[in-house]
Scaffold this motif. Sequence first.
Motif, PDB file in Angstrom:
ATOM      1  N   PHE A 249       0.838  -1.203   0.000  1.00 19.01           N
ATOM      2  CA  PHE A 249       0.000   0.000   0.000  1.00 19.01           C
ATOM      3  C   PHE A 249       0.870   1.250   0.000  1.00 19.01           C
ATOM      4  N   ASP A 250       1.976   1.230   0.749  1.00 13.42           N
ATOM      5  CA  ASP A 250       2.914   2.360   0.753  1.00 13.42           C
ATOM      6  C   ASP A 250       3.410   2.643  -0.660  1.00 13.42           C
ATOM      7  N   GLN A 251       3.702   1.583  -1.422  1.00 14.70           N
ATOM      8  CA  GLN A 251       4.170   1.741  -2.792  1.00 14.70           C
ATOM      9  C   GLN A 251       3.091   2.369  -3.667  1.00 14.70           C
ATOM     10  N   ARG A 252       1.842   1.944  -3.438  1.00 15.92           N
ATOM     11  CA  ARG A 252       0.714   2.526  -4.183  1.00 15.92           C
ATOM     12  C   ARG A 252       0.602   4.026  -3.918  1.00 15.92           C
ATOM     13  N   VAL A 253       0.720   4.395  -2.654  1.00 15.59           N
ATOM     14  CA  VAL A 253       0.600   5.799  -2.286  1.00 15.59           C
ATOM     15  C   VAL A 253       1.742   6.602  -2.887  1.00 15.59           C
ATOM     16  N   GLU A 254       2.964   6.059  -2.839  1.00 13.99           N
ATOM     17  CA  GLU A 254       4.115   6.734  -3.435  1.00 13.99           C
ATOM     18  C   GLU A 254       3.887   6.982  -4.927  1.00 13.99           C
ATOM     19  N   ALA A 255       3.319   5.988  -5.596  1.00 14.67           N
ATOM     20  CA  ALA A 255       3.049   6.114  -7.028  1.00 14.67           C
ATOM     21  C   ALA A 255       2.035   7.226  -7.289  1.00 14.67           C
ATOM     22  N   LEU A 256       1.018   7.316  -6.435  1.00 15.50           N
ATOM     23  CA  LEU A 256       0.017   8.383  -6.600  1.00 15.50           C
ATOM     24  C   LEU A 256       0.646   9.751  -6.399  1.00 15.50           C
ATOM     25  N   LEU A 257       1.556   9.851  -5.437  1.00 13.01           N
ATOM     26  CA  LEU A 257       2.202  11.141  -5.160  1.00 13.01           C
ATOM     27  C   LEU A 257       3.112  11.571  -6.298  1.00 13.01           C
TER      28      LEU A 257
END
Length: 259
Positions: A249-257
């Motif tokens: 999930f952290d990776q997903r959020v980083e990608a969105l940012l």
Amino acid sequence: NQMLERLKRDVLDKKPDWMTLSCGVNDVWHGARGVPLDQYKANITKIADECAAAGVKVIVLTATVIGEELENDNNNKLRPYNEFLRGLARERKLPLADLFGQFETAIKAAGGAGGKPGRLLTSDGVHMNPAGDQLMARGVLQAFSLDAAQLKKAEAAWQEIPGAGSVRVRFDAGQGKAFQATAKLTPRQRDELTARFKKDGKSLEAVLTAAYADEVKALLKPGGEFETADAVFAAKKNNDVQGKLQAKFDQRVEALLKH
């Protein structure tokens, strides 16, 4: 009454210069398990007296809303508690952060007076979301007499506090169990993502919840290891799996940012 009981241990023994006093929500919200107004007045007065005797300066915070519907039963019951706090601050010449008043102003400005504004400043009607945190911080700093330039500097600084704009997401695994994760955002990052998704008619919470659900579903057959989400708990692998889900999930959020 419980705050009064632990005042010596949690405050006076630590010999602080200042103490913020925020009390009243649970006294009203807990209904029959709460604290009647006359007893509340006695408790708060004793807290103020003991602080004064110990040389601890008190800043008084009015209790924040119990639900964002300003005229509901709990908020109407809370009003005399807050009136007492305002009077105590006047009589004792104590700094006052009238947070309830500031919440009222913000909710009315958003069209919530007498209606159901949703979650403008809270996550559940009582506990603050990042916007509510910032309103409270601003109110306390104003009570400490920060001028406009100092307040602006503080506001700019807190926009970059890691985790201060976090969003929690949840996936119901059934049988009363759930996976949970946190998108660890600064307030600035949260505001930027919120504005971006709002253009598409979506909420940040909905987008992040869907992204987390995708990661959970990837664990399930035919592509994954488990028959159902509940099976993860049955196999007693939930702690390990939840840690891995948070990392993904952290990776997903980083990608969105970065998008």
